[in-house]
Design a protein around this motif. Structure first.
Motif, PDB file in Angstrom:
ATOM      1  N   LEU A  63       0.826  -1.204   0.000  1.00 52.43           N
ATOM      2  CA  LEU A  63       0.000   0.000   0.000  1.00 52.43           C
ATOM      3  C   LEU A  63       0.865   1.262   0.000  1.00 52.43           C
ATOM      4  CD1 LEU A  63      -2.731   1.412   0.133  1.00 52.43           C
ATOM      5  CD2 LEU A  63      -2.706   1.121   2.619  1.00 52.43           C
ATOM      6  N   GLU A  64       1.940   1.259   0.803  1.00 50.85           N
ATOM      7  CA  GLU A  64       2.825   2.431   0.853  1.00 50.85           C
ATOM      8  C   GLU A  64       3.499   2.661  -0.496  1.00 50.85           C
ATOM      9  OE1 GLU A  64       4.137   2.380   5.581  1.00 50.85           O
ATOM     10  OE2 GLU A  64       5.184   1.119   4.123  1.00 50.85           O
ATOM     11  N   ILE A  65       3.924   1.581  -1.141  1.00 48.67           N
ATOM     12  CA  ILE A  65       4.541   1.712  -2.463  1.00 48.67           C
ATOM     13  C   ILE A  65       3.525   2.274  -3.460  1.00 48.67           C
ATOM     14  CG2 ILE A  65       5.480   0.416  -4.426  1.00 48.67           C
ATOM     15  CD1 ILE A  65       6.743  -1.493  -2.338  1.00 48.67           C
ATOM     16  N   ALA A  66       2.303   1.750  -3.394  1.00 45.44           N
ATOM     17  CA  ALA A  66       1.271   2.179  -4.339  1.00 45.44           C
ATOM     18  C   ALA A  66       0.898   3.645  -4.149  1.00 45.44           C
ATOM     19  CB  ALA A  66       0.034   1.292  -4.189  1.00 45.44           C
ATOM     20  N   THR A  67       0.778   4.066  -2.893  1.00 47.77           N
ATOM     21  CA  THR A  67       0.369   5.452  -2.641  1.00 47.77           C
ATOM     22  C   THR A  67       1.480   6.452  -2.960  1.00 47.77           C
ATOM     23  OG1 THR A  67       0.961   5.159  -0.292  1.00 47.77           O
ATOM     24  CG2 THR A  67      -1.349   4.838  -0.898  1.00 47.77           C
ATOM     25  N   LYS A  68       2.741   6.003  -2.940  1.00 47.95           N
ATOM     26  CA  LYS A  68       3.859   6.884  -3.291  1.00 47.95           C
ATOM     27  C   LYS A  68       4.074   6.972  -4.811  1.00 47.95           C
ATOM     28  CE  LYS A  68       6.542   6.238   0.978  1.00 47.95           C
ATOM     29  NZ  LYS A  68       6.660   7.661   1.346  1.00 47.95           N
ATOM     30  N   ALA A  69       3.430   6.063  -5.547  1.00 48.21           N
ATOM     31  CA  ALA A  69       3.613   6.052  -6.997  1.00 48.21           C
ATOM     32  C   ALA A  69       3.002   7.302  -7.628  1.00 48.21           C
ATOM     33  CB  ALA A  69       2.973   4.802  -7.587  1.00 48.21           C
ATOM     34  N   LYS A  70       3.661   7.821  -8.652  1.00 49.14           N
ATOM     35  CA  LYS A  70       3.155   8.981  -9.368  1.00 49.14           C
ATOM     36  C   LYS A  70       2.324   8.498 -10.546  1.00 49.14           C
ATOM     37  CE  LYS A  70       4.530  13.405 -11.425  1.00 49.14           C
ATOM     38  NZ  LYS A  70       5.657  14.308 -11.778  1.00 49.14           N
ATOM     39  N   LEU A  71       1.027   8.603 -10.424  1.00 48.62           N
ATOM     40  CA  LEU A  71       0.122   8.113 -11.450  1.00 48.62           C
ATOM     41  C   LEU A  71      -0.052   9.128 -12.573  1.00 48.62           C
ATOM     42  CD1 LEU A  71      -0.516   6.284  -8.962  1.00 48.62           C
ATOM     43  CD2 LEU A  71      -2.876   6.217  -9.767  1.00 48.62           C
ATOM     44  N   LYS A  72      -0.221   8.615 -13.763  1.00 48.36           N
ATOM     45  CA  LYS A  72      -0.544   9.463 -14.903  1.00 48.36           C
ATOM     46  C   LYS A  72      -2.056   9.643 -14.980  1.00 48.36           C
ATOM     47  CE  LYS A  72       3.341   7.732 -17.673  1.00 48.36           C
ATOM     48  NZ  LYS A  72       3.724   7.030 -18.924  1.00 48.36           N
ATOM     49  N   PRO A  73      -2.533  10.767 -15.460  1.00 44.66           N
ATOM     50  CA  PRO A  73      -3.975  10.908 -15.694  1.00 44.66           C
ATOM     51  C   PRO A  73      -4.469   9.789 -16.607  1.00 44.66           C
ATOM     52  CG  PRO A  73      -2.865  13.013 -15.944  1.00 44.66           C
ATOM     53  CD  PRO A  73      -1.782  11.993 -15.826  1.00 44.66           C
ATOM     54  N   ILE A  74      -5.654   9.288 -16.325  1.00 44.24           N
ATOM     55  CA  ILE A  74      -6.157   8.154 -17.095  1.00 44.24           C
ATOM     56  C   ILE A  74      -6.321   8.512 -18.568  1.00 44.24           C
ATOM     57  CG2 ILE A  74      -8.641   8.551 -16.793  1.00 44.24           C
ATOM     58  CD1 ILE A  74      -6.731   5.194 -16.495  1.00 44.24           C
ATOM     59  N   THR A  75      -6.505   9.781 -18.859  1.00 45.13           N
ATOM     60  CA  THR A  75      -6.581  10.198 -20.260  1.00 45.13           C
ATOM     61  C   THR A  75      -5.253   9.966 -20.981  1.00 45.13           C
ATOM     62  OG1 THR A  75      -6.164  12.451 -19.469  1.00 45.13           O
ATOM     63  CG2 THR A  75      -8.450  11.869 -19.976  1.00 45.13           C
ATOM     64  N   ASP A  76      -4.132  10.144 -20.259  1.00 41.85           N
ATOM     65  CA  ASP A  76      -2.816   9.888 -20.850  1.00 41.85           C
ATOM     66  C   ASP A  76      -2.630   8.392 -21.120  1.00 41.85           C
ATOM     67  OD1 ASP A  76      -2.404  12.562 -20.584  1.00 41.85           O
ATOM     68  OD2 ASP A  76      -0.829  12.428 -19.052  1.00 41.85           O
ATOM     69  N   ILE A  77      -3.096   7.568 -20.177  1.00 38.80           N
ATOM     70  CA  ILE A  77      -3.010   6.121 -20.366  1.00 38.80           C
ATOM     71  C   ILE A  77      -3.844   5.706 -21.569  1.00 38.80           C
ATOM     72  CG2 ILE A  77      -3.498   3.870 -19.314  1.00 38.80           C
ATOM     73  CD1 ILE A  77      -1.148   5.342 -18.033  1.00 38.80           C
TER      74      ILE A  77
END
Length: 557
Positions: A10-24
């Motif tokens: 969970l800590e790894i996931a919450t620290k991840a920098k997500l891209k906007p879903i539109t970019d994906i």
């Protein structure tokens, strides 16, 4: 990146920098008109607006028989996709949605782990976009409509003693396995015995995952058998005339969910049947949509090759009219040592003798994949406690037996830790495979089950209870015996006895009940002590979960 104290998933996931879903979506060439956003990092896809034919090659990830030590199948699935992405391949992940049963119970979530996860992890593992709640609602709406029909005069002459449709809940709750409805007088309904299954065991979940279009979904829902009349004739959903209402409840959920891995690889997460009590694969519509968008689709099937992979081959691939082009079998030294007789508490200690005793479990799963005409690749998922001597034992065994094997370390390194595996997968994808199903649907029920027991489990044969024999006769009478088989069996053993680890021999499988699932298009065969409504453990995972003053979840793995 090195930390003095390892971070939780969970800590790894919450620290991840997500891209906007539109970019994906842009990176996957998903047209904007097909995208329905659920916030910043989630979206649904209208598959009808994805133009083209599904031509992408499918890589199936399966595993050895699961143990409490953990194998990391979903983690390797995600890590392999990220590794292929690093190798400049056009790739997508296609996974199942987690059920709150194992999330709140003992197994945990289904989004991978470490630096090989699909995110937002917390959302996906909890309520996500509400698909499982929609399936629960549709299932229970049908149950309510059945009881209302009986209460309002029972025009169809449904025998309350022969209703096979159960209510469901997406949580482990053993207290609901057997219940009595309609108590309290005439205005409360017609009293009868009933019970609850977990949502992922509902036939509507199977229908949801095997339907190829909204029209096909409605047709399959209409074909569901809900029970029998007083004269023992089947009663279908279409007899109640409610398939349209059920489809309406499912129409939004039926659209695949788009998310991403920590490394930004597009991922479709959709549908979530268990593999021990259902067919254990994500939705056909998500897999086929991914095949339109990517050259390679990495997907997984639940538990070991004896369950999820067998059903992927004999049910999903058959109904979806496609075949896997490569199969990865995930294992760990820890798991093999458990199959060799080591207790979980002693797995950190080097034990080459136990490791060698456990290898036959892996060998049987590899034999099973070969029975389908595909040469498997072993992913040796690394743990920090693995010793070099133990690793050499596995690598030398593979070399001596001409088996493809790749060390993977995707939990710690993400896609980088899966590059060796990815390169081997790419080599296999360039080679022709001779995929074949293990049986013809025209075989008898007994022949089909015996084939699975002997060729997949390594057992001697099958015993049928008197109840199962009567059900087979009834199924043959109605002409339903031409359907494929969905075995409901313990995941811990190749047999139907959870304590028989490794590669047991000389056993027979006892089929105690056979339930026709005409909407899904298969026959469920219950074996051993398998339950379609699991119970919570003595110390469920829910005990470690909490929320802080900032509204952040803690203790979710």
């Amino acid at each position: 990146m090195t930390f003095t104290k390892p971070l939780t998933d969970l800590e790894i996931a919450t620290k991840a920098k997500l891209k906007p879903i539109t970019d994906i979506a842009d990176s996957a060439k998903i047209p904007f008109e097909a995208l329905e956003q659920y916030g910043k990092y989630k979206a649904k896809i209208d598959a009808t607006k994805i133009i083209g034919k599904p031509t992408g090659k499918v890589v199936l990830v399966t595993a050895t028989s699961p143990t409490p030590a953990g194998e990391g199948k979903s983690t390797v699935t995600v890590g392999l996709a990220d590794a292929l992405n690093q190798l400049k391949q056009k790739v997508m992940v296609a996974l199942r949605e987690p059920s709150l049963g194992p999330v709140m119970g003992i197994k945990g979530g289904a989004t991978g782990g470490g630096y090989a996860q699909v995110v937002p992890m917390e959302d996906i593992n909890l309520h996500f976009t509400g698909d499982l709640h929609a399936i629960t609602t549709a299932n229970n709406a049908l149950a309510a409509l059945i009881d209302n029909h009986i209460y309002q005069g029972n025009e169809l002459k449904v025998d309350p003693r022969r209703i096979i449709w159960k209510r469901v809940l997406d949580i482990n709750d053993r207290a609901l396995r057997k219940v009595v409805l309609g108590l309290g007088g005439p205005v409360q309904g017609v009293p009868r015995e009933d019970g609850f299954d977990i949502t992922v065991a509902s036939e509507i979940m199977a229908v949801f995952c095997l339907a190829t279009s909204l029209e096909n979904l409605k047709e399959r829902l209409a074909n569901i058998v809900i029970g029998y009349t007083y004269s023992k004739e089947p009663v279908f959903v279409r007899d109640l005339g409610v398939e349209g209402a059920l489809t309406v409840l499912l129409k939004d959920a039926f659209k695949p969910n788009l998310v991403q891995t920590i490394e930004g690889t597009p991922a479709l997460v959709h549908g979530g049947p268990f593999a021990n009590i259902a067919h254990g694969c994500n939705s056909i519509i998500a897999t086929q949509t991914a095949r339109k968008l990517a050259d390679i689709v990495v997907t997984e099937a639940g538990f070991g090759a004896d369950l999820g992979a067998e059903k992927f081959m004999n049910i999903k691939a058959r109904q979806g009219s496609f075949a896997p082009s490569a199969v990865v079998v995930v294992t760990t030294i820890r798991a093999l040592k458990m199959h060799g007789g080591v207790e979980k508490s002693a797995l950190s200690t080097e034990n080459v003798v136990a490791l060698k005793k456990g290898i036959p479990n892996l060998e049987k799963h590899l034999d099973t994949i070969r029975n389908f005409g595909i040469e498997p690749i072993v992913a040796l998922n690394r743990f920090i406690t693995d010793t070099e001597q133990e690793i050499d034992v596995i690598l030398n065994w593979a070399k001596d037996n001409n088996i493809r094997i790749a060390r993977t370390n995707v939990w710690e390194e993400g896609g980088k830790g899966g590059l060796e595996l990815a390169r081997q997968v790419l080599e296999v994808l360039e080679q022709p495979q001779q995929f074949t199903s293990l049986y013809e649907v025209s075989n008898t029920i007994e022949q089909k089950i015996t084939t699975i027991v002997q060729k997949v489990y390594g057992g001697e044969g099958v015993q049928f209870t008197e109840q199962a024999k009567k059900q087979i006769a009834q199924i043959k009478k109605f002409g339903w015996d031409v359907l494929p088989i969905c075995m409901a069996k313990t995941q811990y053993s190749l047999s139907d006895q959870p304590h028989l680890l490794g590669r047991p021999e000389g056993f027979t499988i006892t089929v105690r009940e056979i339930i026709p699932k005409l909407g899904a298009g298969f026959l469920v065969c219950l074996t051993g002590e398998i339950m379609t409504m699991p119970g919570l453990p003595k110390e469920p995972a829910a005990l470690a979960m909490d929320i802080n003053k900032n509204g952040e979840t803690i203790g979710l793995f």
